[in-house]
Design a protein around this motif. Structure first.
Motif, PDB file in Angstrom:
ATOM      1  N   GLN A  17       0.819  -1.204   0.000  1.00 51.05           N
ATOM      2  CA  GLN A  17       0.000   0.000   0.000  1.00 51.05           C
ATOM      3  C   GLN A  17       0.857   1.260   0.000  1.00 51.05           C
ATOM      4  N   ILE A  18       0.287   2.326  -0.552  1.00 46.32           N
ATOM      5  CA  ILE A  18       0.900   3.648  -0.509  1.00 46.32           C
ATOM      6  C   ILE A  18      -0.154   4.627  -0.011  1.00 46.32           C
ATOM      7  N   TRP A  41       0.725   6.147 -11.485  1.00 44.18           N
ATOM      8  CA  TRP A  41       2.116   5.863 -11.162  1.00 44.18           C
ATOM      9  C   TRP A  41       2.535   6.676  -9.952  1.00 44.18           C
ATOM     10  N   ILE A  42       3.349   6.071  -9.108  1.00 43.83           N
ATOM     11  CA  ILE A  42       3.911   6.752  -7.946  1.00 43.83           C
ATOM     12  C   ILE A  42       5.430   6.631  -8.001  1.00 43.83           C
ATOM     13  N   SER A  43       6.133   7.751  -7.788  1.00 46.64           N
ATOM     14  CA  SER A  43       7.589   7.740  -7.715  1.00 46.64           C
ATOM     15  C   SER A  43       8.013   8.035  -6.284  1.00 46.64           C
ATOM     16  N   ASP A  44       9.055   7.325  -5.824  1.00 47.63           N
ATOM     17  CA  ASP A  44       9.548   7.558  -4.461  1.00 47.63           C
ATOM     18  C   ASP A  44      10.624   8.640  -4.420  1.00 47.63           C
ATOM     19  N   ARG A  51       3.329   1.039  -9.915  1.00 48.85           N
ATOM     20  CA  ARG A  51       2.041   1.118 -10.600  1.00 48.85           C
ATOM     21  C   ARG A  51       0.987   0.705  -9.585  1.00 48.85           C
ATOM     22  N   CYS A  52      -0.012   1.572  -9.393  1.00 48.87           N
ATOM     23  CA  CYS A  52      -0.977   1.360  -8.322  1.00 48.87           C
ATOM     24  C   CYS A  52      -2.416   1.533  -8.811  1.00 48.87           C
ATOM     25  N   THR A  53      -3.343   1.027  -8.010  1.00 50.07           N
ATOM     26  CA  THR A  53      -4.758   1.317  -8.196  1.00 50.07           C
ATOM     27  C   THR A  53      -5.263   2.024  -6.946  1.00 50.07           C
ATOM     28  N   ILE A  54      -6.275   2.859  -7.127  1.00 52.55           N
ATOM     29  CA  ILE A  54      -6.879   3.538  -5.973  1.00 52.55           C
ATOM     30  C   ILE A  54      -7.744   2.531  -5.224  1.00 52.55           C
ATOM     31  N   HIS A  65      -3.232   0.680  -3.759  1.00 54.92           N
ATOM     32  CA  HIS A  65      -2.734  -0.700  -3.738  1.00 54.92           C
ATOM     33  C   HIS A  65      -1.643  -0.835  -4.797  1.00 54.92           C
ATOM     34  N   ILE A  66      -0.488  -1.364  -4.382  1.00 54.29           N
ATOM     35  CA  ILE A  66       0.641  -1.528  -5.303  1.00 54.29           C
ATOM     36  C   ILE A  66       0.428  -2.768  -6.170  1.00 54.29           C
ATOM     37  N   ILE A  67       0.411  -2.567  -7.488  1.00 57.34           N
ATOM     38  CA  ILE A  67       0.312  -3.689  -8.419  1.00 57.34           C
ATOM     39  C   ILE A  67       1.690  -4.297  -8.630  1.00 57.34           C
ATOM     40  N   TYR A  68       2.669  -3.434  -8.962  1.00 57.28           N
ATOM     41  CA  TYR A  68       4.062  -3.876  -9.076  1.00 57.28           C
ATOM     42  C   TYR A  68       4.972  -2.661  -9.025  1.00 57.28           C
ATOM     43  N   SER A  69       6.248  -2.910  -8.819  1.00 65.02           N
ATOM     44  CA  SER A  69       7.238  -1.831  -8.799  1.00 65.02           C
ATOM     45  C   SER A  69       8.323  -2.122  -9.824  1.00 65.02           C
TER      46      SER A  69
END
Length: 247
Positions: A17-18, A41-44, A51-54, A65-69
């Motif tokens: 999660q993010i 997309w989320i960058s750290d 790549r995430c979904t709300i 929710h994190i799909i993959y990094s």
């Protein structure tokens, strides 16, 4: 696909999660009107993107929710610092936007002797906040892995001091030697070296400023036979360096 930046503490790898907080909550929910299940997309701010979904909307956060990094290679292998003489009107906004798109690591607004614009403390701070927002927006649009920093406004003397530790310093100058010499200087730049670029305001640099920069280690280069505007000069050399340093 929309892109946002978070701090490492907002990422929970174990829970996949993010947590999005701050002004981005309103932007996602009310400006973009994104819905549960939409992807982004989320960058750290470093090497990793997600790549995430709300997953859910809360009053003060958006849960993803994190799909993959993955660790894409979007950034240039060198850190490029653009020392930009303060231009008139809103030209700085355009310069920052395009410099970020072209890969600049940091933009440093500089007060030189021929600057028409003079900013006092409060006005300068307000401008820098605005410029930083433009940098963030451009970073999101151009798939940058980090948000380039817009430095506080400094004097030319302070800029020379700030650049002392950089590997390469360049100053486009109309009296510089010809294009063969410039090509040789640029060709010698290696990936990984830090690069400072000094660009004057509309009236250019004074002779004393150019002399001080050269004495401090800056190499004078030419950008061709045409005279470029201040908002064009920095972008021209950034474009050349981008093509040279990419892979």
């Amino acid at each position: 696909m929309q892109r946002f930046f978070v701090e490492p503490h907002q990422i929970d790898e174990e829970a996949h999660q993010i947590h999005i907080t701050g002004t981005d909550v309103n932007h996602i929910a009310n400006v973009l009107r994104m819905k549960q299940g939409e992807e982004l997309w989320i960058s750290d701010g470093g090497k990793c993107e997600y790549r995430c979904t709300i997953e859910a909307f809360e009053p003060d956060e958006v849960l993803l929710h994190i799909i993959y990094s993955q660790e894409p290679d979007y950034e240039l292998p060198s850190r490029i610092y653009l020392f930009q003489g303060l231009p008139k009107a809103d030209k700085m906004e355009l310069i920052i936007q395009k410099a970020v798109e072209l890969g600049a690591y940091e933009v440093i607004p500089v007060e030189t002797r021929r600057c028409v614009v003079k900013l006092d403390g409060k006005k300068a701070a307000k401008k820098v906040d605005r410029w930083q927002q433009i940098a963030e927006s451009a970073a999101k649009q151009s798939k940058r892995m980090l948000i380039p920093h817009v430095h506080e406004v400094i004097t030319f003397k302070e800029a020379l001091k700030y650049a002392e530790s950089m590997d390469i310093r360049l100053i486009p100058y109309e009296l510089a030697k010809g294009m063969p010499e410039t090509k040789e200087i640029l060709a010698a730049i290696e990936p990984g070296q830090s690069i400072g670029i000094f660009i004057g305001p509309e009236g250019g640099f004074e002779e004393k400023e150019v002399k001080a920069a050269i004495e401090g280690g800056a190499k004078p280069i030419t950008l061709g036979r045409r005279i470029l505007r201040t908002e064009t000069a920095g972008l021209a050399i950034l474009s050349v360096l981008m093509f040279q340093l990419e892979n």
